[in-house]
Write a protein that holds these residues in place. Structure first.
Motif, PDB file in Angstrom:
ATOM      1  N   UNK A   1       0.847  -1.186   0.000  1.00 55.44           N
ATOM      2  CA  UNK A   1       0.000   0.000   0.000  1.00 55.44           C
ATOM      3  C   UNK A   1       0.884   1.238   0.000  1.00 55.44           C
ATOM      4  N   UNK A   2       0.408   2.208  -0.702  1.00 52.25           N
ATOM      5  CA  UNK A   2       1.158   3.454  -0.725  1.00 52.25           C
ATOM      6  C   UNK A   2       0.659   4.405   0.359  1.00 52.25           C
ATOM      7  N   UNK A   3       1.288   5.562   0.494  1.00 57.42           N
ATOM      8  CA  UNK A   3       1.003   6.531   1.555  1.00 57.42           C
ATOM      9  C   UNK A   3      -0.450   6.961   1.658  1.00 57.42           C
ATOM     10  N   UNK A   4      -1.082   7.409   0.565  1.00 55.61           N
ATOM     11  CA  UNK A   4      -2.481   7.854   0.664  1.00 55.61           C
ATOM     12  C   UNK A   4      -3.442   6.736   1.077  1.00 55.61           C
ATOM     13  N   UNK A   5      -3.175   5.498   0.656  1.00 59.31           N
ATOM     14  CA  UNK A   5      -4.057   4.383   1.030  1.00 59.31           C
ATOM     15  C   UNK A   5      -3.996   4.146   2.538  1.00 59.31           C
ATOM     16  N   UNK A   6      -2.797   4.191   3.142  1.00 60.02           N
ATOM     17  CA  UNK A   6      -2.655   4.033   4.594  1.00 60.02           C
ATOM     18  C   UNK A   6      -3.363   5.152   5.329  1.00 60.02           C
ATOM     19  N   UNK A   7      -3.257   6.339   4.810  1.00 59.86           N
ATOM     20  CA  UNK A   7      -3.912   7.484   5.429  1.00 59.86           C
ATOM     21  C   UNK A   7      -5.429   7.302   5.427  1.00 59.86           C
ATOM     22  N   UNK A   8      -5.974   6.802   4.347  1.00 56.53           N
ATOM     23  CA  UNK A   8      -7.421   6.564   4.262  1.00 56.53           C
ATOM     24  C   UNK A   8      -7.837   5.477   5.249  1.00 56.53           C
ATOM     25  N   UNK A  10      -6.331   4.603   8.061  1.00 53.99           N
ATOM     26  CA  UNK A  10      -6.211   5.142   9.406  1.00 53.99           C
ATOM     27  C   UNK A  10      -7.376   6.084   9.712  1.00 53.99           C
ATOM     28  N   UNK A  11      -7.724   6.957   8.785  1.00 56.34           N
ATOM     29  CA  UNK A  11      -8.838   7.889   9.001  1.00 56.34           C
ATOM     30  C   UNK A  11     -10.171   7.163   9.147  1.00 56.34           C
ATOM     31  N   UNK A  12     -10.419   6.165   8.332  1.00 59.36           N
ATOM     32  CA  UNK A  12     -11.664   5.392   8.425  1.00 59.36           C
ATOM     33  C   UNK A  12     -11.716   4.650   9.761  1.00 59.36           C
ATOM     34  N   UNK A  13     -10.587   4.083  10.181  1.00 57.13           N
ATOM     35  CA  UNK A  13     -10.543   3.387  11.466  1.00 57.13           C
ATOM     36  C   UNK A  13     -10.792   4.351  12.616  1.00 57.13           C
ATOM     37  N   UNK A  14     -10.213   5.538  12.539  1.00 55.35           N
ATOM     38  CA  UNK A  14     -10.406   6.539  13.582  1.00 55.35           C
ATOM     39  C   UNK A  14     -11.862   6.995  13.653  1.00 55.35           C
ATOM     40  N   UNK A  15     -12.474   7.224  12.508  1.00 54.22           N
ATOM     41  CA  UNK A  15     -13.887   7.622  12.483  1.00 54.22           C
ATOM     42  C   UNK A  15     -14.757   6.502  13.052  1.00 54.22           C
TER      43      UNK A  15
END
Length: 149
Positions: A1-8, A10-15
């Motif tokens: 996975x690249x950087x933006x995919x990890x960010x998405x 993490x954000x979905x998990x946080x929400x």
């Protein structure tokens, strides 16, 4: 996975985590507010040197115990419990009425924690109606007479 995919991810998990915790808190708050004998109550514990900061919560009369839950918590157990026989009202003070709130009463009490220990002084702030219920509950204690024949 690249950087933006990890960010998405993490954000979905946080929400999702915030949603679950918020749902638990809302469910707990609604359940406590709907229980028989429950009332909004602010608790201030008096220490030897100074008082603790006021903590909003919900009080509930049990058969022989007063339970108090913190408002900003998801813990299912009450934060404080006091048996009816260990609560003594020392003084009551009516606060000045506010335009958007019912008449409030501060009850200064001496209590012995259910977990044991030395008597402590606390202040409970509640509505005048809740205070009337509180004093009625305290006075309704069963007599401490031995067996009835």
């Amino acid at each position: 996975m690249n950087g933006p995919a990890w960010l998405i991810v993490v954000l979905v998990s946080l929400v999702a985590l915030v949603g679950v915790v918020g749902g638990l808190w809302l469910s707990r708050t609604r359940t406590l507010a709907r229980r028989v004998g429950s009332f909004p109550c602010v608790l201030v514990e008096m220490g030897r040197e100074a008082a603790s900061s006021p903590a909003r919560g919900v009080g509930q009369y049990g058969a022989v115990t007063l339970y108090w839950w913190r408002r900003l918590s998801i813990v299912p157990r009450p934060a404080r419990t006091w048996s009816r026989g260990s609560i003594e009202v020392l003084e009551r003070t009516f606060l000045p009425p506010a335009p958007d709130r019912p008449q409030a009463v501060v009850a200064r009490c001496r209590v012995v924690p259910s977990s044991g220990g030395a008597p402590r002084e606390i202040r409970l702030q509640m509505s005048a109606d809740a205070y009337a219920g509180f004093t009625s509950w305290l006075e309704a204690t069963p007599s401490r007479v031995g067996k009835v024949i």
